[in-house]
Design a protein around this motif. Structure first.
Motif, PDB file in Angstrom:
ATOM      1  N   GLN A 175      54.618   8.652  33.306  1.00 39.74           N
ATOM      2  CA  GLN A 175      53.772   8.120  34.369  1.00 39.74           C
ATOM      3  C   GLN A 175      52.365   8.675  34.237  1.00 39.74           C
ATOM      4  O   GLN A 175      52.189   9.825  33.853  1.00 39.74           O
ATOM      5  CB  GLN A 175      54.312   8.521  35.741  1.00 39.74           C
ATOM      6  CG  GLN A 175      55.657   7.940  36.074  1.00 39.74           C
ATOM      7  CD  GLN A 175      56.146   8.427  37.421  1.00 39.74           C
ATOM      8  OE1 GLN A 175      56.192   9.616  37.678  1.00 39.74           O
ATOM      9  NE2 GLN A 175      56.500   7.506  38.283  1.00 39.74           N
ATOM     10  N   LEU A 176      51.396   7.852  34.595  1.00 42.26           N
ATOM     11  CA  LEU A 176      50.043   8.336  34.776  1.00 42.26           C
ATOM     12  C   LEU A 176      49.883   8.531  36.272  1.00 42.26           C
ATOM     13  O   LEU A 176      50.041   7.584  37.049  1.00 42.26           O
ATOM     14  CB  LEU A 176      48.988   7.366  34.251  1.00 42.26           C
ATOM     15  CG  LEU A 176      47.617   8.021  34.301  1.00 42.26           C
ATOM     16  CD1 LEU A 176      47.387   8.783  33.008  1.00 42.26           C
ATOM     17  CD2 LEU A 176      46.537   7.038  34.540  1.00 42.26           C
ATOM     18  N   ILE A 177      49.627   9.749  36.676  1.00 40.50           N
ATOM     19  CA  ILE A 177      49.585  10.118  38.088  1.00 40.50           C
ATOM     20  C   ILE A 177      48.144  10.356  38.509  1.00 40.50           C
ATOM     21  O   ILE A 177      47.370  10.981  37.774  1.00 40.50           O
ATOM     22  CB  ILE A 177      50.415  11.397  38.320  1.00 40.50           C
ATOM     23  CG1 ILE A 177      51.863  11.176  37.887  1.00 40.50           C
ATOM     24  CG2 ILE A 177      50.335  11.830  39.779  1.00 40.50           C
ATOM     25  CD1 ILE A 177      52.685  12.443  37.782  1.00 40.50           C
ATOM     26  N   MET A 178      47.797   9.849  39.685  1.00 42.00           N
ATOM     27  CA  MET A 178      46.496  10.139  40.274  1.00 42.00           C
ATOM     28  C   MET A 178      46.760  10.792  41.623  1.00 42.00           C
ATOM     29  O   MET A 178      47.522  10.263  42.435  1.00 42.00           O
ATOM     30  CB  MET A 178      45.668   8.870  40.438  1.00 42.00           C
ATOM     31  CG  MET A 178      44.267   9.123  40.951  1.00 42.00           C
ATOM     32  SD  MET A 178      43.219   7.637  40.934  1.00 42.00           S
ATOM     33  CE  MET A 178      42.599   7.728  39.257  1.00 42.00           C
ATOM     34  N   ALA A 179      46.153  11.966  41.831  1.00 45.56           N
ATOM     35  CA  ALA A 179      46.364  12.713  43.065  1.00 45.56           C
ATOM     36  C   ALA A 179      45.066  12.820  43.839  1.00 45.56           C
ATOM     37  O   ALA A 179      43.980  12.858  43.263  1.00 45.56           O
ATOM     38  CB  ALA A 179      46.899  14.108  42.754  1.00 45.56           C
ATOM     39  N   PHE A 180      45.214  12.882  45.162  1.00 46.03           N
ATOM     40  CA  PHE A 180      44.073  12.927  46.065  1.00 46.03           C
ATOM     41  C   PHE A 180      44.235  14.085  47.042  1.00 46.03           C
ATOM     42  O   PHE A 180      45.259  14.195  47.708  1.00 46.03           O
ATOM     43  CB  PHE A 180      43.976  11.625  46.871  1.00 46.03           C
ATOM     44  CG  PHE A 180      43.841  10.407  46.006  1.00 46.03           C
ATOM     45  CD1 PHE A 180      42.594   9.943  45.607  1.00 46.03           C
ATOM     46  CD2 PHE A 180      44.967   9.714  45.584  1.00 46.03           C
ATOM     47  CE1 PHE A 180      42.472   8.820  44.817  1.00 46.03           C
ATOM     48  CE2 PHE A 180      44.857   8.591  44.787  1.00 46.03           C
ATOM     49  CZ  PHE A 180      43.609   8.137  44.397  1.00 46.03           C
ATOM     50  N   ASP A 181      43.194  14.922  47.132  1.00 47.76           N
ATOM     51  CA  ASP A 181      43.107  15.952  48.155  1.00 47.76           C
ATOM     52  C   ASP A 181      42.159  15.388  49.209  1.00 47.76           C
ATOM     53  O   ASP A 181      40.941  15.522  49.106  1.00 47.76           O
ATOM     54  CB  ASP A 181      42.593  17.264  47.562  1.00 47.76           C
ATOM     55  CG  ASP A 181      42.532  18.373  48.587  1.00 47.76           C
ATOM     56  OD1 ASP A 181      43.419  18.420  49.475  1.00 47.76           O
ATOM     57  OD2 ASP A 181      41.604  19.198  48.518  1.00 47.76           O
ATOM     58  N   PHE A 182      42.727  14.738  50.204  1.00 46.44           N
ATOM     59  CA  PHE A 182      41.975  13.994  51.209  1.00 46.44           C
ATOM     60  C   PHE A 182      41.110  14.906  52.063  1.00 46.44           C
ATOM     61  O   PHE A 182      41.520  16.001  52.440  1.00 46.44           O
ATOM     62  CB  PHE A 182      42.957  13.231  52.112  1.00 46.44           C
ATOM     63  CG  PHE A 182      42.302  12.475  53.224  1.00 46.44           C
ATOM     64  CD1 PHE A 182      41.766  11.219  53.003  1.00 46.44           C
ATOM     65  CD2 PHE A 182      42.193  13.029  54.488  1.00 46.44           C
ATOM     66  CE1 PHE A 182      41.147  10.525  54.035  1.00 46.44           C
ATOM     67  CE2 PHE A 182      41.580  12.345  55.521  1.00 46.44           C
ATOM     68  CZ  PHE A 182      41.055  11.085  55.288  1.00 46.44           C
ATOM     69  N   GLY A 183      39.917  14.438  52.356  1.00 46.40           N
ATOM     70  CA  GLY A 183      39.018  15.138  53.267  1.00 46.40           C
ATOM     71  C   GLY A 183      38.124  14.137  53.967  1.00 46.40           C
ATOM     72  O   GLY A 183      37.981  13.001  53.522  1.00 46.40           O
TER      73      GLY A 183
END
Length: 147
Positions: free
Chosen positions: A8-16
């Motif tokens: 898998q190609l994963i994209m992660a977000f640290d929301f702010g």
């Protein structure tokens, strides 16, 4: 339970609410690469710009950090992160999981100091490193909840 055998190609977000950290990772080699900070306006991204970044990387899975309090209760920011994750899934039709992000920013600040000391972290910020830590934690323990 997520499929951990398919690459898998994963994209992660640290929301702010003012800025958002983003990272990408390839599960086959268990990489996690922080990207430059993404600007937010009161917790709302410029969806056109964000969708261009997503199209550029072609992820198959999104991880969105869930900012829980230390007692596991949710805050206003938790609710906003969940809303962002639902909209992200709706905009892209890509599997989206919420991942506990407690203490990732603190750990990311330590990592960032190390990379800055080596001159390797000029345009990055702790939020982007925190997003990369979400991916790394996913490799160790691939459990997330639906937004």
């Amino acid at each position: 339970m997520p499929d951990t055998l398919t690459p898998q190609l994963i994209m992660a977000f640290d929301f702010g609410t003012q800025k958002m950290g983003i990272a990408v990772g390839q599960s086959l080699i268990e990489s996690a690469t922080p990207l430059p900070l993404f600007p937010m306006k009161d917790g709302i991204p410029d969806w056109n710009s964000l969708l261009k970044i997503i199209q550029q990387h072609q992820p198959t899975l999104f991880l969105v950090g869930l900012p829980l309090n230390m007692d596991e209760s949710e805050s206003e920011l938790s609710l906003r992160a969940r809303k962002f994750a639902r909209r992200l899934r709706h905009q892209t039709n890509i599997d989206t999981r919420m991942v506990d992000e407690r203490l990732t920013t603190r750990e990311a600040r330590d990592d960032l100091e190390y990379y800055q000391a080596q001159g390797r972290a000029k345009r990055l910020a702790a939020d982007s490193f925190a997003a990369a830590l979400l991916i790394q934690s996913w490799y160790r323990h691939p459990v997330g909840v639906q937004p």
